[in-house]
Design an enzyme around this catalytic site. Structure first.
Site, PDB file in Angstrom:
ATOM      1  N   ASP A  93      16.916  -7.531  59.949  1.00 53.22           N
ATOM      2  CA  ASP A  93      16.369  -6.203  59.667  1.00 53.22           C
ATOM      3  C   ASP A  93      16.217  -6.026  58.158  1.00 53.22           C
ATOM      4  O   ASP A  93      16.853  -6.727  57.374  1.00 53.22           O
ATOM      5  CB  ASP A  93      17.244  -5.090  60.255  1.00 53.22           C
ATOM      6  N   GLU A 118      22.113  -4.663  59.941  1.00 53.70           N
ATOM      7  CA  GLU A 118      22.940  -4.716  58.726  1.00 53.70           C
ATOM      8  C   GLU A 118      22.628  -3.569  57.791  1.00 53.70           C
ATOM      9  O   GLU A 118      23.520  -2.954  57.209  1.00 53.70           O
ATOM     10  CB  GLU A 118      22.741  -6.049  58.000  1.00 53.70           C
TER      11      GLU A 118
HETATM   12  N1  BES Z   1      22.485  -8.146  50.940  1.00 54.79           N
HETATM   13  C1  BES Z   1      22.916  -6.832  50.653  1.00 54.79           C
HETATM   14  C2  BES Z   1      24.212  -6.780  49.893  1.00 54.79           C
HETATM   15  C3  BES Z   1      24.226  -7.472  48.546  1.00 54.79           C
HETATM   16  C4  BES Z   1      23.124  -7.524  47.739  1.00 54.79           C
HETATM   17  C5  BES Z   1      25.385  -8.063  48.129  1.00 54.79           C
HETATM   18  C6  BES Z   1      23.159  -8.186  46.513  1.00 54.79           C
HETATM   19  C7  BES Z   1      25.438  -8.683  46.908  1.00 54.79           C
HETATM   20  C8  BES Z   1      24.317  -8.763  46.092  1.00 54.79           C
HETATM   21  C9  BES Z   1      23.031  -6.060  51.970  1.00 54.79           C
HETATM   22  O1  BES Z   1      21.924  -6.231  52.789  1.00 54.79           O
HETATM   23  C10 BES Z   1      23.102  -4.602  51.665  1.00 54.79           C
HETATM   24  O2  BES Z   1      22.126  -4.070  51.195  1.00 54.79           O
HETATM   25  N2  BES Z   1      24.230  -3.946  51.948  1.00 54.79           N
HETATM   26  C11 BES Z   1      24.333  -2.531  51.799  1.00 54.79           C
HETATM   27  C12 BES Z   1      25.462  -1.981  52.598  1.00 54.79           C
HETATM   28  C13 BES Z   1      25.133  -1.673  54.038  1.00 54.79           C
HETATM   29  C14 BES Z   1      26.331  -1.102  54.731  1.00 54.79           C
HETATM   30  C15 BES Z   1      23.939  -0.789  54.184  1.00 54.79           C
HETATM   31  C16 BES Z   1      24.593  -2.174  50.353  1.00 54.79           C
HETATM   32  O3  BES Z   1      25.235  -2.929  49.619  1.00 54.79           O
HETATM   33  O4  BES Z   1      24.128  -1.103  49.969  1.00 54.79           O
HETATM   34 MN    MN Z   2      21.383  -8.209  52.925  1.00 57.02          MN
HETATM   35 MN    MN Z   3      20.286  -4.873  51.984  1.00 54.92          MN
END
Ligand code: BES
Ligand code: MN
Ligand code: MN
Length: 463
Positions: A88, A158
């Site tokens: 997603d 995710e």
């Molecule tokens: N891939 C990201 C997280 C990320 C990006 C970690 C760059 C380290 C470096 C992930 O898809 C993401 O966006 N996570 C969200 C949290 C989620 C609970 C919506 C975030 O970090 O905002």
């Molecule tokens: Mn991600």
């Molecule tokens: Mn993300």
């Protein structure tokens, strides 16, 4: 290993074509309008796994979007690697800021990607990154050189908090049993400086609603005598940071892990140019908690940010109105050993306590997630280190990241295994922003590096 790399070399063009096709399906999990496309993407992933050589491929239904599973068990006595990723993507808004369609991938050169980068929503986060694993697996499988058992779990929620993944893992412990989880969904320092992510921040996300009078009022007739919820909300939000940019919620820092001076000194040795950072963002200065460096502020320190705020009249021209309601979405990034539920409660209690009697406040918790740190003295970390060293011809640097992948903590709790965060994106790839992109260099470097991880991991496990 030569056979694997040769296979990758021969199929480079097709590997790219396939990713572009995956990027053409708009799998936005947050917006129900894209439901059909998200489900279409799930099918695409399942079929790609099958074609690559995976067995037992399954589109596992959940209360939300399906989780795709597939595996290849070479020999029960070999170690098992569970690859996690997400199909997603974030909503593409604001659309008008994209230079090309978010779901019409194009390849363009950039300063950080002189060999070209693929521009599309999800190119880096996480379609381009998880698809490297599908192609690396294909190369190992087709050349009969898969040195470990492999299991894939690619989810579709995710970006909206992975609500159904926890229950799925608990229900399918046996099916998901593994020795290590491998994820490419993070960044490296630069294409010349490889790094391995050793920590992720946790998250507490809340929405607040401030209500003043029971209806919108004339701002001349009532203005000055009735609490304006937008004015009040702004004041309340402003008060959440003090002069040193520390968060004022009582107890907020109580459980924050104190990182030793030695470790901080080590962290700050990582190559980082504040001047380049500012230049790239077109800001005159950085802004954050006093007595911490930018690298520390984005890794070992917690934060509080407004992600969006609305209310009243935002249309064309001027309408004189004293609105009845104001809203904000607020995220708090957490570090070890802060607990997201506890932080949400502390926020809620504090936020209500600072509201003047003229307004009512409702705090609605959204998703949360625990922070995670991964060890650097483990066999799996060493395998990732050696793999990156081999393909980048440079020692990768361990570095904690500011982003969140809440399921990492969950894997440890439910499956009892550690995660290796071997991502290949760049922080400047504009994930979650308009014009998200992923370097061709990074895509191919990932496909090249992953088989080495499997190779070194199986070797080190034998010892
Ligand atoms: N891939 C990201 C997280 C990320 C990006 C970690 C760059 C380290 C470096 C992930 O898809 C993401 O966006 N996570 C969200 C949290 C989620 C609970 C919506 C975030 O970090 O905002
Ligand atoms: Mn991600
Ligand atoms: Mn993300």
């Amino acid at each position: 290993m030569e056979k694997v790399q040769e296979y990758i070399g021969k199929h480079r063009e097709r590997f790219l074509e396939e990713l572009l096709n995956l990027l053409r399906i708009p799998s936005v999990s947050a917006d129900p309008a894209y439901k059909k496309d998200v489900l279409k993407t799930a099918k695409f992933v399942a079929s790609a796994l099958k074609k690559a050589g995976a067995e037992n491929v399954e589109i596992c239904e959940t209360k939300g979007y399906p989780i795709i599973y597939g595996d290849k068990i070479v020999d029960k006595s070999l170690p098992t690697v569970l690859v996690y990723g997400h199909y997603d993507v974030q909503p593409p808004d604001p659309l008008e800021l994209w230079e090309s369609g978010p779901f019409e991938p194009v390849i363009k050169k950039t300063k950080n990607h002189p060999d070209g980068a693929i521009f599309a929503r999800g190119a880096c986060d996480d379609k381009g990154q998880f698809y490297m694993h599908v192609k690396a697996f294909e190369a190992m499988f087709k050349t009969k050189s898969l040195p470990c058992n492999i299991k894939f779990m690619i989810e579709g929620e995710e970006e909206v908090g992975s609500d159904n993944l926890g229950p799925f893992c608990k229900k399918n412990k046996k099916k998901l049993a593994c020795d290590v989880v491998l994820i490419s969904d993070t960044s490296i320092i630069s294409n010349k400086v490889p790094s391995i992510t050793t920590g992720l921040r946790g998250l507490s996300y809340v929405e607040v609603e401030v209500t003043g009078p029971n209806r919108d009022l004339h701002s001349g007739v009532y203005g000055g005598a009735v609490a304006n919820p937008i004015n009040i909300l702004s004041q309340m939000i402003a008060s959440l940071h003090d002069k040193r940019n520390r968060i004022t919620i009582p107890g907020f820092y109580e459980d924050v892990e104190v990182v030793s001076k030695k470790e901080r000194a080590e962290m700050n040795k990582a190559p980082f140019s504040l001047a380049a950072y500012k230049r790239e963002l077109k800001v005159k200065d950085v802004h954050g908690e006093k007595s911490y460096t930018t690298l520390e502020r984005t890794s070992i320190r917690p934060t509080l940010d407004v992600n969006g705020m609305w209310g009243g009249y935002t249309g064309e021209g001027a309408k004189t109105v004293l609105p009845s309601k104001a809203f904000a979405k607020i995220s708090m990034r957490l570090v070890p050993n802060q607990d997201p539920d506890k932080i949400t409660k502390l926020f809620s209690k504090h936020f209500k306590s600072i509201a003047p009697p003229g307004v009512k406040v409702v705090v609605k918790p959204h998703h949360g997630g625990e922070p995670a740190v991964t060890p650097t003295d483990s066999v799996e970390y060493q395998a990732a280190h050696q793999a990156m060293k081999k393909t980048f011809k440079k020692e990768p640097i361990p570095q904690r990241s500011g982003g969140s992948i809440p399921i990492v903590a969950l894997f440890e709790k439910v499956l009892g295994v550690k995660t290796v965060l071997m991502g290949f994106g760049l922080d400047t790839d504009d994930i979650h922003s308009p014009n998200e992109h992923y370097g061709l260099f990074n895509y191919y470097k990932g496909i090249e590096t992953i088989p080495y991880f499997f190779h070194y991991y199986s070797e080190l496990k034998k010892k």
